[in-house]
Write a protein that holds these residues in place. Structure first.
Motif, PDB file in Angstrom:
ATOM      1  N   ASN A 195      21.604  -0.137  75.853  1.00 17.06           N
ATOM      2  CA  ASN A 195      21.382  -1.081  76.217  1.00 17.06           C
ATOM      3  C   ASN A 195      21.494  -0.902  78.145  1.00 17.06           C
ATOM      4  O   ASN A 195      22.396  -1.407  78.187  1.00 17.06           O
ATOM      5  CB  ASN A 195      22.521  -2.557  75.982  1.00 17.06           C
ATOM      6  CG  ASN A 195      21.990  -2.948  74.742  1.00 17.06           C
ATOM      7  OD1 ASN A 195      22.042  -2.401  73.630  1.00 17.06           O
ATOM      8  ND2 ASN A 195      21.829  -4.866  74.435  1.00 17.06           N
ATOM      9  N   CYS A 196      21.252  -0.746  78.495  1.00 15.18           N
ATOM     10  CA  CYS A 196      20.771  -0.020  79.553  1.00 15.18           C
ATOM     11  C   CYS A 196      20.592  -1.209  80.633  1.00 15.18           C
ATOM     12  O   CYS A 196      21.286  -1.134  81.639  1.00 15.18           O
ATOM     13  CB  CYS A 196      20.261   1.292  80.913  1.00 15.18           C
ATOM     14  SG  CYS A 196      19.864   2.613  79.207  1.00 15.18           S
ATOM     15  N   ASP A 201      23.381  -3.588  82.739  1.00 19.56           N
ATOM     16  CA  ASP A 201      24.057  -2.386  83.252  1.00 19.56           C
ATOM     17  C   ASP A 201      22.875  -1.134  84.234  1.00 19.56           C
ATOM     18  O   ASP A 201      23.110  -0.445  84.104  1.00 19.56           O
ATOM     19  CB  ASP A 201      25.192  -2.130  83.532  1.00 19.56           C
ATOM     20  CG  ASP A 201      26.562  -1.819  84.212  1.00 19.56           C
ATOM     21  OD1 ASP A 201      25.521  -1.667  85.274  1.00 19.56           O
ATOM     22  OD2 ASP A 201      27.191  -1.276  84.605  1.00 19.56           O
ATOM     23  N   CYS A 202      22.042  -2.123  84.865  1.00 21.68           N
ATOM     24  CA  CYS A 202      21.496  -1.091  85.324  1.00 21.68           C
ATOM     25  C   CYS A 202      22.401  -0.122  86.941  1.00 21.68           C
ATOM     26  O   CYS A 202      21.383   0.855  86.793  1.00 21.68           O
ATOM     27  CB  CYS A 202      19.911  -1.880  86.565  1.00 21.68           C
ATOM     28  SG  CYS A 202      18.804  -2.289  85.006  1.00 21.68           S
ATOM     29  N   THR A 261      25.166   1.202  86.163  1.00 18.26           N
ATOM     30  CA  THR A 261      25.720   2.569  85.867  1.00 18.26           C
ATOM     31  C   THR A 261      24.542   3.170  84.895  1.00 18.26           C
ATOM     32  O   THR A 261      24.294   4.465  85.122  1.00 18.26           O
ATOM     33  CB  THR A 261      26.177   1.829  84.098  1.00 18.26           C
ATOM     34  OG1 THR A 261      27.313   1.104  85.309  1.00 18.26           O
ATOM     35  CG2 THR A 261      26.545   3.293  84.044  1.00 18.26           C
ATOM     36  N   CYS A 262      23.342   2.400  84.310  1.00 22.83           N
ATOM     37  CA  CYS A 262      22.226   3.570  84.134  1.00 22.83           C
ATOM     38  C   CYS A 262      21.732   4.321  85.014  1.00 22.83           C
ATOM     39  O   CYS A 262      21.527   5.024  85.279  1.00 22.83           O
ATOM     40  CB  CYS A 262      20.638   2.185  83.980  1.00 22.83           C
ATOM     41  SG  CYS A 262      19.745   3.221  82.606  1.00 22.83           S
ATOM     42  N   CYS A 263      20.994   4.107  86.358  1.00 22.03           N
ATOM     43  CA  CYS A 263      20.848   4.384  87.284  1.00 22.03           C
ATOM     44  C   CYS A 263      21.988   5.437  87.634  1.00 22.03           C
ATOM     45  O   CYS A 263      21.573   6.571  88.350  1.00 22.03           O
ATOM     46  CB  CYS A 263      20.770   3.871  89.044  1.00 22.03           C
ATOM     47  SG  CYS A 263      19.174   2.469  88.945  1.00 22.03           S
ATOM     48  N   TYR A 294      24.161  12.078  86.808  1.00 23.40           N
ATOM     49  CA  TYR A 294      25.077  12.664  85.562  1.00 23.40           C
ATOM     50  C   TYR A 294      26.024  12.956  85.359  1.00 23.40           C
ATOM     51  O   TYR A 294      27.612  12.233  85.544  1.00 23.40           O
ATOM     52  CB  TYR A 294      24.026  13.615  84.659  1.00 23.40           C
ATOM     53  CG  TYR A 294      24.171  13.111  83.126  1.00 23.40           C
ATOM     54  CD1 TYR A 294      24.620  11.931  82.473  1.00 23.40           C
ATOM     55  CD2 TYR A 294      24.980  14.821  82.853  1.00 23.40           C
ATOM     56  CE1 TYR A 294      25.612  12.212  81.730  1.00 23.40           C
ATOM     57  CE2 TYR A 294      24.750  14.931  81.081  1.00 23.40           C
ATOM     58  CZ  TYR A 294      25.309  13.258  80.289  1.00 23.40           C
ATOM     59  OH  TYR A 294      26.181  13.176  79.454  1.00 23.40           O
ATOM     60  N   CYS A 297      22.219   8.064  77.690  1.00 21.09           N
ATOM     61  CA  CYS A 297      22.198   6.726  76.984  1.00 21.09           C
ATOM     62  C   CYS A 297      23.866   6.701  76.988  1.00 21.09           C
ATOM     63  O   CYS A 297      24.268   5.577  76.846  1.00 21.09           O
ATOM     64  CB  CYS A 297      21.212   6.563  75.446  1.00 21.09           C
ATOM     65  SG  CYS A 297      19.566   6.293  76.381  1.00 21.09           S
ATOM     66  N   CYS A 352      26.534   6.160  79.872  1.00 22.41           N
ATOM     67  CA  CYS A 352      25.780   5.023  79.809  1.00 22.41           C
ATOM     68  C   CYS A 352      26.721   4.245  78.902  1.00 22.41           C
ATOM     69  O   CYS A 352      27.086   3.304  79.535  1.00 22.41           O
ATOM     70  CB  CYS A 352      24.786   4.678  80.324  1.00 22.41           C
ATOM     71  SG  CYS A 352      24.089   5.851  81.142  1.00 22.41           S
ATOM     72  N   GLN A 353      26.946   4.333  77.959  1.00 23.39           N
ATOM     73  CA  GLN A 353      27.356   3.235  76.666  1.00 23.39           C
ATOM     74  C   GLN A 353      28.859   3.363  76.967  1.00 23.39           C
ATOM     75  O   GLN A 353      29.408   2.245  77.192  1.00 23.39           O
ATOM     76  CB  GLN A 353      26.891   3.052  75.641  1.00 23.39           C
ATOM     77  CG  GLN A 353      27.592   2.665  74.405  1.00 23.39           C
ATOM     78  CD  GLN A 353      27.431   2.891  73.315  1.00 23.39           C
ATOM     79  OE1 GLN A 353      27.449   4.662  72.538  1.00 23.39           O
ATOM     80  NE2 GLN A 353      26.944   1.865  72.293  1.00 23.39           N
ATOM     81  N   ARG A 388      29.516   1.845  80.697  1.00 22.45           N
ATOM     82  CA  ARG A 388      29.747   0.441  80.761  1.00 22.45           C
ATOM     83  C   ARG A 388      31.159   0.085  79.290  1.00 22.45           C
ATOM     84  O   ARG A 388      31.258  -1.238  79.973  1.00 22.45           O
ATOM     85  CB  ARG A 388      28.241  -0.103  79.340  1.00 22.45           C
ATOM     86  CG  ARG A 388      27.179  -0.181  80.388  1.00 22.45           C
ATOM     87  CD  ARG A 388      25.427  -0.907  79.720  1.00 22.45           C
ATOM     88  NE  ARG A 388      25.770  -0.422  78.360  1.00 22.45           N
ATOM     89  CZ  ARG A 388      24.777   0.676  78.213  1.00 22.45           C
ATOM     90  NH1 ARG A 388      24.512   1.100  79.060  1.00 22.45           N
ATOM     91  NH2 ARG A 388      24.710   0.762  77.052  1.00 22.45           N
TER      92      ARG A 388
END
Length: 104
Positions: free
Chosen positions: A21-22, A25-26, A28-30, A36, A86, A89-90, A93
């Motif tokens: 579910n990136c 929250d774009c 956090t994904c970026c 990283y 992923c 990032c999860q 989030r």
């Protein structure tokens, strides 16, 4: 029968967003895609751990245990094996959502 959650102050639950579910929250994904290691340090800082711990599956397991999130060491390992960005990032989030709710 495998134990998938631990007793604690929180009812058994799931992560608040899916591992892919990136789009929810774009930023956090970026952050995870372009820096990283920095995202890992941010997670470790949130959890009062050493910066080197933020990118390991162990921190996901500690977090799951603390908030009684369903899963296992095997599921944590597979998440980090298949897509470490992923999975990280999860986790970030979920931390941010818990902070917003005042339960972190």
């Amino acid at each position: 029968m495998a134990v998938t959650n631990q007793p604690g102050p929180y009812a058994p639950s799931e992560f608040q967003t899916g591992i892919l579910n990136c789009a929810s929250d774009c930023s956090t994904c970026c952050y995870g895609l372009w820096c990283y290691p920095c995202l890992g340090c941010s997670i470790a800082s949130d959890m009062d751990e050493c910066c080197l711990c933020g990118l390991q599956m162990a921190i996901r397991s500690v977090y799951r245990t603390k908030y009684n999130i369903n899963g296992s060491l095997c599921s944590d390992f597979m998440a980090y094996l298949c897509c470490p960005v992923c999975a990280t990032c999860q986790l970030k989030r979920d931390i941010e959502l818990r902070k917003e709710k005042g339960i972190f």
